[in-house]
Design an enzyme around this catalytic site. Sequence first.
Site, PDB file in Angstrom:
ATOM      1  CB  THR A  20      51.387  94.404 -19.092  1.00  0.00           C
ATOM      2  OG1 THR A  20      52.367  95.101 -18.342  1.00  0.00           O
ATOM      3  CG2 THR A  20      51.945  94.024 -20.418  1.00  0.00           C
ATOM      4  CG  ASP A 209      55.223  82.632 -11.836  1.00  0.00           C
ATOM      5  OD1 ASP A 209      54.252  83.365 -11.597  1.00  0.00           O
ATOM      6  OD2 ASP A 209      55.412  82.091 -12.941  1.00  0.00           O
ATOM      7  CE  LYS A 213      52.579  81.391 -14.150  1.00  0.00           C
ATOM      8  NZ  LYS A 213      53.715  81.853 -14.941  1.00  0.00           N
TER       9      LYS A 213
HETATM   10  N1  HSE Z   1      56.396  86.000 -14.600  1.00  0.00           N
HETATM   11  C1  HSE Z   1      55.820  85.005 -15.444  1.00  0.00           C
HETATM   12  C2  HSE Z   1      56.902  84.380 -16.310  1.00  0.00           C
HETATM   13  C3  HSE Z   1      54.751  85.499 -16.360  1.00  0.00           C
HETATM   14  O1  HSE Z   1      58.059  84.806 -16.317  1.00  0.00           O
HETATM   15  O2  HSE Z   1      56.553  83.430 -16.992  1.00  0.00           O
HETATM   16  C4  HSE Z   1      53.412  85.649 -15.744  1.00  0.00           C
HETATM   17  O3  HSE Z   1      52.898  84.457 -15.267  1.00  0.00           O
END
Ligand code: HSE
Length: 449
Positions: A20, A209, A213
Amino acid sequence: MLNQNEKNAPVRVGIIGLGTVGQGFLRLLLKNQGLIRERLGFPLALGGVCEKNPETLKGLTLPPECVVYREWKEMVLDPRISLVVELVGGLEPARSILLEAMKAGKSVVTANKALLARHGEEIFGAAASHGVDLGFEASVGGGIPILRTLRESLAGDRILRLAGIINGTANYILTRMSREGLEFETVLSEAQRHGYAESDPTYDIDGIDSAHKIAILATMAFGSPVNLQEIPVEGIRQIKPIDLEFGREFGYVLKLLGIAVDHGDSLDIRVHPSFLPENSLLSEVDGVFNAIELSGQALGPLLLYGRGAGGDPTATAVMGDVMECARGVFHGARAQVPALGFPFSGRIRRPLRPISAIFSEYYLRFMAQDQPGTLSYLAGILGDRGISIESVIQKGRDRGGSVPVVVTTHRATESQIRDSLAIIDASHHVTEKTVVIRIEDVSMEGSLS
Ligand code: HSE
């Protein structure tokens, strides 16, 4: 300095992984070719691509000068390619691609937050030792330019704290649960059906995730390496519509936040669902959008808001990095700004505060026996441990089970709360484990204490 013989020679970029974001990058390069050349003052060419899936390649129109490599190693070692963009994701071969490219003297760009959060020391160390640029803006907040803001725009200010909605999938789920009163599982499966959530959504909904970050953000904001394993992380699986409803009655909105606070001798970095006052800026960030709010000592508050995922928005972040790296290559002046904003060897590691030592206000939902003395029991246990109650709501009547009693507290340490709940949850006054949600102070007045 610019070599006049090569004045019109393009800087050639190679891309590994055309998913993507990779395809978004190709579209942007094609569409804005003229603008990119004007801004750079020299041409940027797509020198090569490498993609494992032949079907993906078949569907693309590539410029005639673009080489299609069968193996990433061929591209990385090709002297015609000056810059390598890694968009394959995952840990391997992404890690080897970046390390080998830097070893071959190439600047690199990546969107791979999991890799940087887990193997950052090795990868940032390699960029420093090989004297190449490493761009990773797309790894946090998709198209939101937060990393360049920290690295360059705010280089002269001290960042006191950061709080961000940095996972769009989790934010989409919480937004729909809150607006429509739906259960977590219902929204998740619908989101998966429509392709808004991954078929394996673990990283997004369990906060992993967001932890990747916030680890990257905190490393850049505070100049301290951060060990991912030490970050306390809670996701949103356990969230119930009833808590969103009670929260609303208290004037709160629930968000999955990544939080990083500089306490001087220690750092407080964590990921968990947090109640925010409904009139705060972050509480208005809905759906798949991301936002990062920070407080600079001189600057005061700053909010960056935008699309945290998606091919086209994320491709703009990749392109910004590619253009910066390309300038370094063209002018023979790479690594002018260290990748992390601090020299790699000049960073000072500071310990992370354990979750038990953090201060917060709390939302506690007890499922209590509706009997005389229950409320005074709960208040007594909390009061004995120095926890001051801010407000209480009890709704409904006991119909043979228990009733929700919701208490919000003034600031307390997590260990005060845990000690109290260990006693309460073992007593006959409650029928279920108490739900605990932290209420975040979003005044952005910072810390260093
Ligand atoms: N999987 C992430 C989200 C996007 O749902 O924000 C990519 O960092």
